[in-house]
Design an enzyme around this catalytic site. Structure first.
Site, PDB file in Angstrom:
ATOM      1  N   HIS A 284       0.843  -1.208   0.000  1.00 34.72           N
ATOM      2  CA  HIS A 284       0.000   0.000   0.000  1.00 34.72           C
ATOM      3  C   HIS A 284       0.868   1.245   0.000  1.00 34.72           C
ATOM      4  CE1 HIS A 284       0.222   1.012   4.369  1.00 34.72           C
ATOM      5  NE2 HIS A 284       0.184  -0.281   4.572  1.00 34.72           N
ATOM      6  N   ASP A 296       6.068   0.892   6.977  1.00 31.93           N
ATOM      7  CA  ASP A 296       4.628   0.721   6.717  1.00 31.93           C
ATOM      8  C   ASP A 296       4.143   1.810   5.777  1.00 31.93           C
ATOM      9  OD1 ASP A 296       1.997  -0.094   6.868  1.00 31.93           O
ATOM     10  OD2 ASP A 296       1.687   0.631   8.901  1.00 31.93           O
ATOM     11  N   GLU A 330      -5.023   2.164   2.544  1.00 39.07           N
ATOM     12  CA  GLU A 330      -5.130   0.944   3.346  1.00 39.07           C
ATOM     13  C   GLU A 330      -5.412   1.308   4.798  1.00 39.07           C
ATOM     14  OE1 GLU A 330      -3.808  -1.999   6.215  1.00 39.07           O
ATOM     15  OE2 GLU A 330      -2.682  -0.180   5.822  1.00 39.07           O
ATOM     16  N   GLU A 331      -4.680   2.304   5.302  1.00 40.93           N
ATOM     17  CA  GLU A 331      -4.672   2.576   6.751  1.00 40.93           C
ATOM     18  C   GLU A 331      -6.018   3.052   7.262  1.00 40.93           C
ATOM     19  OE1 GLU A 331      -2.408   1.539   8.474  1.00 40.93           O
ATOM     20  OE2 GLU A 331      -0.450   1.746   7.510  1.00 40.93           O
ATOM     21  N   ASP A 356       3.453  -6.224   3.334  1.00 41.01           N
ATOM     22  CA  ASP A 356       3.082  -5.113   4.231  1.00 41.01           C
ATOM     23  C   ASP A 356       3.381  -5.479   5.674  1.00 41.01           C
ATOM     24  OD1 ASP A 356       2.039  -2.804   5.360  1.00 41.01           O
ATOM     25  OD2 ASP A 356      -0.021  -3.537   5.327  1.00 41.01           O
ATOM     26  N   HIS A 428       3.355   2.682  13.058  1.00 44.20           N
ATOM     27  CA  HIS A 428       2.396   3.767  13.292  1.00 44.20           C
ATOM     28  C   HIS A 428       2.934   4.857  14.211  1.00 44.20           C
ATOM     29  CE1 HIS A 428      -1.324   1.070  12.163  1.00 44.20           C
ATOM     30  NE2 HIS A 428      -0.416   1.132  11.211  1.00 44.20           N
TER      31      HIS A 428
END
Lengths: 463, 463
Positions: A284, A296, A330-331, A356, A428
């Site tokens: 992504h 990420d 995606e997130e 991912d 994150h």
């Protein structure tokens, strides 16, 4: 880090163990197996993935879906896929409804005022503009909260002190993550005013880990934040004392913002009667709004683009089309995956997979294919064994977007499980930067994906 | 980390090596040596330092001089020294003129916009309210900037890409630190508009390291910031390209704010004719405005308080008074040290020392005493050897506040050098928290300081 020397030794061992490969000749030709092995070994000397990742982190950085940076990431992906020589490069627009972060302020109000490092969770509600202050109801973990039948949380800020176990396969995250996904709704059901969780992460640095919380029908959405681990420690220590603990919470958040983003697609075109069948290797393109989106999922973007480049450079067109899909958003809701399915759902997909899980080496192969295709997976396993990858059955779950597609369209899927031991240290957070990526493990990933894509493209069987 | 078992073995070895101690009897009595050894061994099982540090980080956190948190830290110190049973506990007020941080914003303006993680340097000027944008003049390090006789920096933002070498004794910081201390003035002399440095630190996390820059007479004060290492990487990569790189810089800072802070003093009173002579073991109570002030210098505060507690609990009053001094405003101008000297300069000080280098174990003893006192230092060295501490001559430099006092008043000094290998990973960052402190190394520090204080208090010689 897997050293070059160890890989060479492993290669020799792999060649000396023909058991798995003996079943395969009917489905993958000797010429295709030989091509795959050569492709794998060239990809193992990959020099594309790192510069791609470095470029994305340097020229774009954080790129939440719908942001100006996201639009530049789409341009970046189109330009780089084109530069690599991939075909049919395009950005397919899609609509998404996203959550956007405003200011966040969290502090101990009493008895010992102290500012805390925090990030709002995705989907968090806003507090009143001046914030809210309330007594804390502390829970050791998510299960303790869920088991609470008392009135303790009512009118309070719920604190969930869930710790995340460090594991290779992400089980620790899957278990602890419930505090983030479902903790806010459990607190809301009990009448809480807000939620503060210990970050779902395995590090001890002063970074909060954001990530989305689930919305549940009929349950109020609370303001919810994650504290950096050292700040969660402070709250936990004060909560353990007899004195009442009061927290101040101010969250500004924007729910349901309509934005446009894109899936970026690039192909190594197939040749022959099966050229319109798709082998999808994805990642992504969007990231959270903190960090550089390196682990990420910049790493995944770089890995699958580099894998496609090696397929191209190997000089033989695949029988099926190998398609790189860099999913949008995606997130914040998997809109890219759904939009891709809406648009391409009628096209026959031989396989979907997604990288991912950072840049750690691949250690496991799991498929989710028809029984008659298993001999081809065995052939693939034989090719991947020299990379230190073990085959582990047919109950695989691919990445998040590929997973959406697998479930929605019943498309066959592949999981190349990466070592996630260190992934949740930076996941994150503002600390998800290129500086934390191990360049040495990228080529093994590229080799695994190139090999996988080739075998799937050539196999004389529908997966 | 030095294990308990290894220490016991080391103790046995120390007792079997009487060479150093043979010189000492004339200056330190056998009874005092025996008391020191017992004190050391009890302090090695210390259980005071960690709870003190935990309490300071939990109940106060960051405490820049003159802030409300600083005032609470003073209350905390008085309350805890009193609780420990120390005598003559008091807070001595002092005036300081400090720099205070406002908002800081740094971003790449062109060619690839990206927000960067940065902290203004102490003493930085403000930019115009809307910030400033200018082309970057990049320098590989401080020496390259200093050697530049061209006009390249004029009208630009100077970027200094100084890297900091990881060393045990802090040499790497001493060398690289010049970019922070003097880089801004060197840039100003060359007509620069602002200064951006790579953080002076040894980590790869996304934290900027603040710290003071020097003001030089007749040189304009520029807005100056430090970038987190991953962000300095981005700037360095873009600066290495042919395209011009432009940075945006906005700094709000308040110069010369008059505040009141305090030195906190607590004593183990001496008994007898030398009771009015002082053995000063210090640390500083203030911290930067980021982090929890755990390594810098909560650890030192906890160590010297715990050392005094062990002296007290050992049940024999020292001949000289052992005085714990927790200095105010070390970080922003050493006002506490100067105020202490102004007030107590006429009192005879047998020794000054300071613990201000994190919580790493002490590995070296260096003194700065009169020649005739060296046999007592040898006796001390014999007592510290079992703790893994090596004696290394009479050219010691104590901590920053003690160093000010040593130079101003020619007071004898002691340096107990801590292992600083990891210190500059968190130094002056938001990441200076309790979570990064190794609890296992605190007791060895406490033992070293208790032993040192006792020997200095008892020695039959003026240091």
């Amino acid at each position: 880090v897997i050293g070059r020397r160890r890989l060479l030794i492993a290669t020799a061992a792999g060649l000396a163990a023909p058991a798995l490969r003996a079943q395969a000749p009917a489905l993958v030709s000797p010429a295709d197996l030989a091509h795959a092995a050569a492709l794998r070994d060239r990809a193992l000397a990959d020099r594309h993935a790192w510069p791609l990742l470095e470029s994305l982190c340097t020229e774009v950085g954080a790129r939440p879906a719908g942001s100006p940076a996201d639009a530049r990431a789409v341009q970046w992906a189109v330009a780089n896929a084109t530069r690599l020589g991939l075909s049919n490069v395009r950005a397919e627009p899609l609509q998404a409804r996203v959550w956007q972060r405003g200011a966040t302020e969290v502090a101990i109000a009493a008895p010992h005022p102290q500012k805390l490092t925090a990030l709002a969770l995705g989907n968090s509600a806003s507090t009143p503009p001046d914030g809210l202050t309330a007594e804390v109801a502390a829970y050791a973990d998510f299960d303790t909260l869920r088991a609470d039948t008392s009135d303790r949380a009512r009118g309070r800020i719920v604190f969930i002190d869930q710790h995340t176990e460090r594991t290779r396969d992400g089980r620790g995250y899957g278990f602890a993550g419930r505090a983030r996904w479902n903790g806010p709704a459990e607190a809301a059901r009990r009448g809480a005013l807000g939620v503060v969780i210990r970050s779902i992460g395995t590090d001890r640095q002063r970074f909060a880990h954001t990530g989305a919380m689930n919305l549940q029908d009929g349950v109020p959405v609370l303001p919810a934040v994650a504290l950096a681990p050292p700040d969660a420690d402070v709250v936990a220590r004060l909560a353990a004392r007899a004195e009442p603990l009061r927290l101040f919470l101010r969250v500004v958040a924007h729910q349901g913002v309509d934005v446009t983003t894109h899936n970026v697609i690039a192909e190594v075109p197939g040749r022959g009667p099966r050229a319109d069948e798709i082998v999808l290797i994805g990642a992504h393109l969007d990231s959270w709004d903190v960090g550089q989106g390196a682990a990420d999922d910049g790493a995944g973007v770089a890995i699958v683009l580099a894998a496609a480049k090696h397929l191209l450079d190997a000089g033989r067109a695949p029988a099926r089309t190998v398609r790189v899909v860099l999913f949008g958003n995606e997130e914040n809701g998997f809109d890219g995956a759904r939009a891709y399915g809406d648009r391409h759902g009628a096209v026959r997909h031989q396989l979907v997979g997604e990288s991912d899980f950072g840049a750690g080496r691949v250690w496991r192969l799991r498929s989710r294919v028809a029984a008659e295709a298993l001999p081809a997976i065995d052939a693939l396993a034989g090719l991947l064994a020299p990379l230190g990858i073990e085959a582990a059955g047919n109950e695989g779950t691919p990445g998040p977007d590929a997973g959406v597609l697998m479930r929605r369209h019943r498309w066959p899927a592949i999981e190349l499980t990466q070592d996630g031991t260190a992934y949740f240290d930076v996941h994150h957070t503002e600390n998800d930067t290129l500086a934390r990526i191990d360049a040495a493990t990228l080529p093994q990933n590229v080799a695994a994906w190139a090999t996988t894509a080739w075998v799937a493209a050539q196999a004389d069987v529908a997966f």
